[in-house]
Design a protein around this motif. Structure first.
Motif, PDB file in Angstrom:
ATOM      1  N   ILE A   1       1.342  -1.788  -0.010  1.00 21.75           N
ATOM      2  CA  ILE A   1      -0.015  -0.184  -0.150  1.00 21.75           C
ATOM      3  C   ILE A   1       0.971   1.399   0.178  1.00 21.75           C
ATOM      4  CG2 ILE A   1      -1.395   1.473   1.306  1.00 21.75           C
ATOM      5  CD1 ILE A   1      -3.050  -2.281   2.141  1.00 21.75           C
ATOM      6  N   LEU A   2       2.168   1.308   1.018  1.00 24.82           N
ATOM      7  CA  LEU A   2       2.720   1.994   0.705  1.00 24.82           C
ATOM      8  C   LEU A   2       3.574   2.574  -0.552  1.00 24.82           C
ATOM      9  CD1 LEU A   2       4.519   4.715   2.312  1.00 24.82           C
ATOM     10  CD2 LEU A   2       5.879   2.460   3.157  1.00 24.82           C
ATOM     11  N   SER A   3       3.998   1.463  -1.032  1.00 24.72           N
ATOM     12  CA  SER A   3       4.608   1.451  -2.840  1.00 24.72           C
ATOM     13  C   SER A   3       3.418   1.902  -3.365  1.00 24.72           C
ATOM     14  CB  SER A   3       4.927   0.070  -3.219  1.00 24.72           C
ATOM     15  OG  SER A   3       5.568  -0.514  -1.923  1.00 24.72           O
ATOM     16  N   MET A   4       2.500   2.060  -3.559  1.00 26.99           N
ATOM     17  CA  MET A   4       1.612   2.726  -4.854  1.00 26.99           C
ATOM     18  C   MET A   4       1.420   3.925  -3.897  1.00 26.99           C
ATOM     19  SD  MET A   4      -0.880   1.544  -7.056  1.00 26.99           S
ATOM     20  CE  MET A   4      -2.474   1.944  -7.435  1.00 26.99           C
ATOM     21  N   ASN A   5       1.247   4.216  -3.283  1.00 20.22           N
ATOM     22  CA  ASN A   5       0.861   6.006  -2.643  1.00 20.22           C
ATOM     23  C   ASN A   5       1.956   6.449  -2.978  1.00 20.22           C
ATOM     24  OD1 ASN A   5      -1.491   6.057  -1.831  1.00 20.22           O
ATOM     25  ND2 ASN A   5      -0.846   4.977   0.196  1.00 20.22           N
ATOM     26  N   ILE A   6       3.891   6.179  -2.601  1.00 28.47           N
ATOM     27  CA  ILE A   6       4.613   6.832  -2.892  1.00 28.47           C
ATOM     28  C   ILE A   6       4.724   6.752  -4.583  1.00 28.47           C
ATOM     29  CG2 ILE A   6       7.036   6.888  -2.688  1.00 28.47           C
ATOM     30  CD1 ILE A   6       6.385   6.419   0.034  1.00 28.47           C
ATOM     31  N   ALA A   7       4.266   5.659  -5.360  1.00 25.88           N
ATOM     32  CA  ALA A   7       4.326   6.121  -6.775  1.00 25.88           C
ATOM     33  C   ALA A   7       3.476   7.033  -7.022  1.00 25.88           C
ATOM     34  CB  ALA A   7       3.894   4.818  -7.251  1.00 25.88           C
ATOM     35  N   GLY A   8       2.064   6.912  -6.251  1.00 28.53           N
ATOM     36  CA  GLY A   8       1.861   7.628  -6.995  1.00 28.53           C
ATOM     37  C   GLY A   8       2.244   9.543  -6.761  1.00 28.53           C
ATOM     38  N   GLU A   9       2.521   9.765  -5.963  1.00 23.49           N
ATOM     39  CA  GLU A   9       2.994  10.833  -5.598  1.00 23.49           C
ATOM     40  C   GLU A   9       4.349  10.737  -6.096  1.00 23.49           C
ATOM     41  OE1 GLU A   9       4.713  10.941  -1.248  1.00 23.49           O
ATOM     42  OE2 GLU A   9       2.321  10.665  -0.341  1.00 23.49           O
ATOM     43  N   GLU A  10       5.544  10.201  -6.910  1.00 21.99           N
ATOM     44  CA  GLU A  10       6.246   9.974  -7.438  1.00 21.99           C
ATOM     45  C   GLU A  10       5.515  10.789  -9.278  1.00 21.99           C
ATOM     46  OE1 GLU A  10       9.769  10.447  -7.616  1.00 21.99           O
ATOM     47  OE2 GLU A  10       8.662  10.803  -5.340  1.00 21.99           O
ATOM     48  N   ALA A  11       4.540   9.769  -9.524  1.00 19.84           N
ATOM     49  CA  ALA A  11       3.561   9.725 -10.919  1.00 19.84           C
ATOM     50  C   ALA A  11       2.902  11.655 -10.661  1.00 19.84           C
ATOM     51  CB  ALA A  11       2.958   8.784 -10.553  1.00 19.84           C
ATOM     52  N   PHE A  12       2.415  12.273  -9.779  1.00 20.26           N
ATOM     53  CA  PHE A  12       1.962  13.015  -9.273  1.00 20.26           C
ATOM     54  C   PHE A  12       3.274  15.032 -10.140  1.00 20.26           C
ATOM     55  CE2 PHE A  12      -0.822  16.508  -7.783  1.00 20.26           C
ATOM     56  CZ  PHE A  12      -1.774  16.983  -8.596  1.00 20.26           C
ATOM     57  N   LYS A  13       3.747  14.183  -9.569  1.00 17.87           N
ATOM     58  CA  LYS A  13       5.024  14.771 -10.034  1.00 17.87           C
ATOM     59  C   LYS A  13       5.043  15.183 -11.553  1.00 17.87           C
ATOM     60  CE  LYS A  13       7.707  14.257  -5.648  1.00 17.87           C
ATOM     61  NZ  LYS A  13       9.374  13.400  -5.677  1.00 17.87           N
ATOM     62  N   ILE A  14       5.234  14.477 -12.237  1.00 16.17           N
ATOM     63  CA  ILE A  14       5.154  14.728 -13.399  1.00 16.17           C
ATOM     64  C   ILE A  14       4.284  15.029 -13.736  1.00 16.17           C
ATOM     65  CG2 ILE A  14       6.396  13.482 -15.322  1.00 16.17           C
ATOM     66  CD1 ILE A  14       7.953  11.417 -13.042  1.00 16.17           C
ATOM     67  N   ALA A  15       2.930  14.661 -13.739  1.00 12.21           N
ATOM     68  CA  ALA A  15       1.814  14.186 -14.845  1.00 12.21           C
ATOM     69  C   ALA A  15       0.513  14.973 -13.839  1.00 12.21           C
ATOM     70  CB  ALA A  15       1.863  12.413 -14.393  1.00 12.21           C
ATOM     71  N   THR A  16      -0.231  15.751 -13.844  1.00  7.55           N
ATOM     72  CA  THR A  16      -1.332  15.916 -13.074  1.00  7.55           C
ATOM     73  C   THR A  16      -2.609  16.522 -13.925  1.00  7.55           C
ATOM     74  OG1 THR A  16      -0.923  18.291 -14.152  1.00  7.55           O
ATOM     75  CG2 THR A  16       0.451  18.298 -12.164  1.00  7.55           C
ATOM     76  N   ALA A  17      -2.720  15.316 -14.840  1.00  4.33           N
ATOM     77  CA  ALA A  17      -4.229  14.847 -15.231  1.00  4.33           C
ATOM     78  C   ALA A  17      -3.748  13.392 -15.513  1.00  4.33           C
ATOM     79  CB  ALA A  17      -3.916  15.923 -16.729  1.00  4.33           C
ATOM     80  N   PRO A  18      -5.720  12.817 -15.105  1.00  2.00           N
ATOM     81  CA  PRO A  18      -6.150  11.581 -15.183  1.00  2.00           C
ATOM     82  C   PRO A  18      -4.383  10.387 -15.516  1.00  2.00           C
ATOM     83  CG  PRO A  18      -7.415  12.407 -14.899  1.00  2.00           C
ATOM     84  CD  PRO A  18      -6.111  13.838 -15.459  1.00  2.00           C
ATOM     85  N   GLY A  19      -5.067  11.072 -17.402  1.00  2.00           N
ATOM     86  CA  GLY A  19      -4.672   9.831 -18.186  1.00  2.00           C
ATOM     87  C   GLY A  19      -2.902   9.519 -18.533  1.00  2.00           C
ATOM     88  N   SER A  20      -1.920  11.025 -18.768  1.00  2.52           N
ATOM     89  CA  SER A  20      -0.770  10.427 -17.671  1.00  2.52           C
ATOM     90  C   SER A  20      -0.019  10.470 -17.012  1.00  2.52           C
ATOM     91  CB  SER A  20      -0.320  12.489 -18.562  1.00  2.52           C
ATOM     92  OG  SER A  20      -0.703  12.630 -19.882  1.00  2.52           O
ATOM     93  N   PHE A  21      -1.207  10.525 -15.653  1.00  2.00           N
ATOM     94  CA  PHE A  21      -0.551   9.645 -14.238  1.00  2.00           C
ATOM     95  C   PHE A  21      -0.672   9.332 -14.591  1.00  2.00           C
ATOM     96  CE2 PHE A  21      -2.532   8.519 -10.651  1.00  2.00           C
ATOM     97  CZ  PHE A  21      -1.578   9.256 -10.104  1.00  2.00           C
ATOM     98  N   ARG A  22      -1.716   8.537 -14.792  1.00  2.49           N
ATOM     99  CA  ARG A  22      -2.174   6.623 -15.432  1.00  2.49           C
ATOM    100  C   ARG A  22      -0.385   5.963 -15.325  1.00  2.49           C
ATOM    101  NH1 ARG A  22      -4.783   4.053 -18.931  1.00  2.49           N
ATOM    102  NH2 ARG A  22      -5.398   2.067 -18.224  1.00  2.49           N
ATOM    103  N   ILE A  23      -0.706   6.918 -16.102  1.00  2.00           N
ATOM    104  CA  ILE A  23       0.625   5.544 -17.348  1.00  2.00           C
ATOM    105  C   ILE A  23       2.461   6.167 -16.358  1.00  2.00           C
ATOM    106  CG2 ILE A  23       2.435   5.769 -19.162  1.00  2.00           C
ATOM    107  CD1 ILE A  23      -1.336   5.146 -19.602  1.00  2.00           C
ATOM    108  N   LYS A  24       2.585   7.033 -15.589  1.00  2.09           N
ATOM    109  CA  LYS A  24       3.665   7.522 -15.476  1.00  2.09           C
ATOM    110  C   LYS A  24       3.417   6.573 -13.533  1.00  2.09           C
ATOM    111  CE  LYS A  24       4.946  10.172 -17.932  1.00  2.09           C
ATOM    112  NZ  LYS A  24       6.878   9.379 -18.286  1.00  2.09           N
ATOM    113  N   LEU A  25       2.251   6.161 -13.001  1.00  4.28           N
ATOM    114  CA  LEU A  25       1.844   5.517 -12.367  1.00  4.28           C
ATOM    115  C   LEU A  25       2.972   4.241 -12.323  1.00  4.28           C
ATOM    116  CD1 LEU A  25       0.884   5.338  -8.862  1.00  4.28           C
ATOM    117  CD2 LEU A  25      -1.152   4.294 -10.453  1.00  4.28           C
ATOM    118  N   ILE A  26       2.038   3.455 -13.146  1.00  2.16           N
ATOM    119  CA  ILE A  26       2.952   2.388 -13.353  1.00  2.16           C
ATOM    120  C   ILE A  26       4.762   2.694 -13.740  1.00  2.16           C
ATOM    121  CG2 ILE A  26       3.154   0.030 -16.041  1.00  2.16           C
ATOM    122  CD1 ILE A  26       0.292   0.742 -13.953  1.00  2.16           C
TER     123      ILE A  26
END
Lengths: 269, 269, 269
Positions: free
Chosen positions: C224-249
């Motif tokens: 759960i921590l991994s998902m959340n921190i990956a989410g934080e990282e992804a949101f630094k790069i991508a602030t709209a949902p389509g791009s965010f979802r790719i960056k999350l992976i």
């Protein structure tokens, strides 16, 4: 002769884009969206109908049938068999992806039923699956092959003669044969193994290529080469799997005959 | 009057974001993920439940029902009909996407059963599908329309009066009518045809708009316009299909009323 | 002691990457592709087989079973129950995601059958679902929780003792307990709620972590921590949902133990 082989491999790309073949797919839900999108990017037209009542008529309208055995439910299984019958009657090429056949014996029953009532023009599996179907022992983990590829070409040739069809075994190297002529492709990137559905997508591309081109052996080589070179291109831009997967679709769309010819690392046998 | 039409079209966007309508979708597995993601980006809330035992109760909780006929299996087909019954009883708007109805006659039987026991508020199809349902000949290839759009508005109006619902035919131009008033939209980009599920996604957006707004005609125009303008925006940034598809979701999320009003190319009839 | 907890949480990441656990998933079709891709990026190997005839044997080969109750059809429902039986017999950890159990009472029957004939090692739901299962009232909208999280930890502990398993309730804060020890995570980004399948993906990651690590409580916290921190990282790069979802992976793929330890906002109880 090898140059002329490569010319024909590259030319398949234009044949797909000119004919825009309708590729009927019966495939797993994990990667069904990826298969549809990569077909569109390749220049083909996807049809994913699998209802038992509709599939016979739908195949008739198609240029190729792609059947992927990953996670078939009962209705899909029946639909796949009926679709292959329709393909036989209407003389439409069939590409089979025997996903997980080495892990789940029941998959082999489905393949046998397709061979009985329908037909198979191309079997495209990973090396573990192809070795298993050829009667050799192979190392698999779930749907993934752990096989090193030793003896793979011999297995492809044996299976090609057994089923009387083209056989392609994909992995670090890719082996394609029609039983007489063979090609070994050494393109690609390891990143393709970090994305679900690379194998399914390349199978769908084989369907498109076989639906557009008379020479099924060359078409299969071309489809597999296209995926590998698009993968190499994508990895130049995107080195993590989420972005890589998106760029892969872009790079299939942007692929040129020129790029295929320049980049191909094919050994003909 | 046209300006006031356009104001109301733009305002639908805020209505969706304020109400966050729960849109119950029964849709094909090829693009189910895209439909859910675009609904979230639009400001709505997706629910993709399709189990026969659950669907009646679930529709009751929803703001709109979206039924997409692409690749329905037997359980989905029954669920779709039951869901439409629940929508009728609970007075919830129903948007129907008659995917492939021109290629597969059986789809029409499902539409007729939905009309018998349930209801349809909006039919959103491609021009080939709408012409077919209106009783005209049309040119289709699998799930794609090859129709040029000539006479499309007349077909929409005829079908609108036949089914007593709003009809939208999408293509190079989009035609929307409630039988009395009509709109022709000339926004969009051809790249939308290179991505699977553009049509499914716009149908889901119609569900969201109709779930948030009283005026279903304006809501349908607004949803279709939103998709087209988001497509134009996405194509400014991403010119290959993989990246375009991701940017499309981003651009729906970032869409403003202002952008809709400035960019709209609508002819009112 | 807390530092040593955190060390073990971070170390789970390496355990996953070293063991590459095969995670058998029976999950909804909306996000099945996302689950497979995030498992691959995490370092695990996904298997999505759900055919009733195959699932018993397939689970035997797996390191973990992940069952997600969102939109199960009848065959999946039976397969899920049989898979959990196989997991019990073969001593394979089971992670259950009780999607929509608060909205659809029938989901609870499936959970009860799994508890009767199989087993559950980890329940991972949103706060609304966990509260509901713990017998508390909760506010939900379709598959989404509207609950604020007050009293969530107490509900988790109660449910953990009732079912004798680890319980995780995700939301703005995440609560994880084994009935004795608990952790509250305050990482993440709201953008995770704008992407369908965030919850499904984190459930799949819990399966991978529990398949790789002996300590299921720590493993669940780590996933759960991994998902959340990956989410934080992804949101630094991508602030709209389509791009965010790719960056999350991408960000799950690029995650390091170091980043987990530095970024973690965990309160241990």
């Amino acid at each position: 002769m090898n140059n002329s082989n490569l010319d024909r491999v590259a030319k398949t790309l234009s044949e797909v884009r000119n004919k825009m073949p309708l590729v009927h797919c019966i495939t797993n839900y994990v990667t069904i969206n990826d298969c549809a999108n990569i077909l569109l990017s390749y220049g083909a037209s996807p049809a994913m109908c699998e209802a038992y009542d509709e599939v016979f008529d739908f195949v008739k309208l198609s240029s190729a049938l792609y059947v992927n055995l990953g996670t078939l439910n009962k209705e899909q299984e029946e639909a796949a068999i009926l679709a292959s019958t329709s393909a036989k009657i209407h003389n439409i090429p069939v590409v089979l992806d025997p996903v997980a056949c080495a892990a789940i014996p029941k998959k082999v029953q489905v393949i046998n039923r397709i061979l009985q009532v329908g037909k198979i023009d191309v079997i495209k599996g990973n090396i573990g699956e192809i070795k298993f179907l050829a009667g050799q022992s192979s190392k698999v983990k779930g749907v993934d092959s752990l096989d090193t590829g030793e003896g793979a070409l011999e297995c492809c040739i044996a299976l090609s003669r057994k089923y009387n069809c083209i056989v392609a075994a994909t992995g670090k190297k890719d082996f394609i044969t029609n039983g007489e002529n063979s090609a070994i492709i050494e393109n690609g990137t390891k990143m393709l193994t970090k994305v679900t559905g690379s194998g399914c997508m390349v199978g769908a591309l084989c369907g498109a290529a076989c639906g557009a081109s008379e020479d099924k052996f060359t078409a299969t080589v071309s489809a597999i080469l296209s995926m590998n070179i698009a993968g190499e291109e994508a990895f130049k831009i995107a080195t993590a799997p989420g972005s890589f997967r998106i760029k892969l679709i872009d790079c299939i769309y942007e692929l040129s005959e020129q790029r295929l010819k320049e980049g191909a690392k094919i050994t003909w046998k």
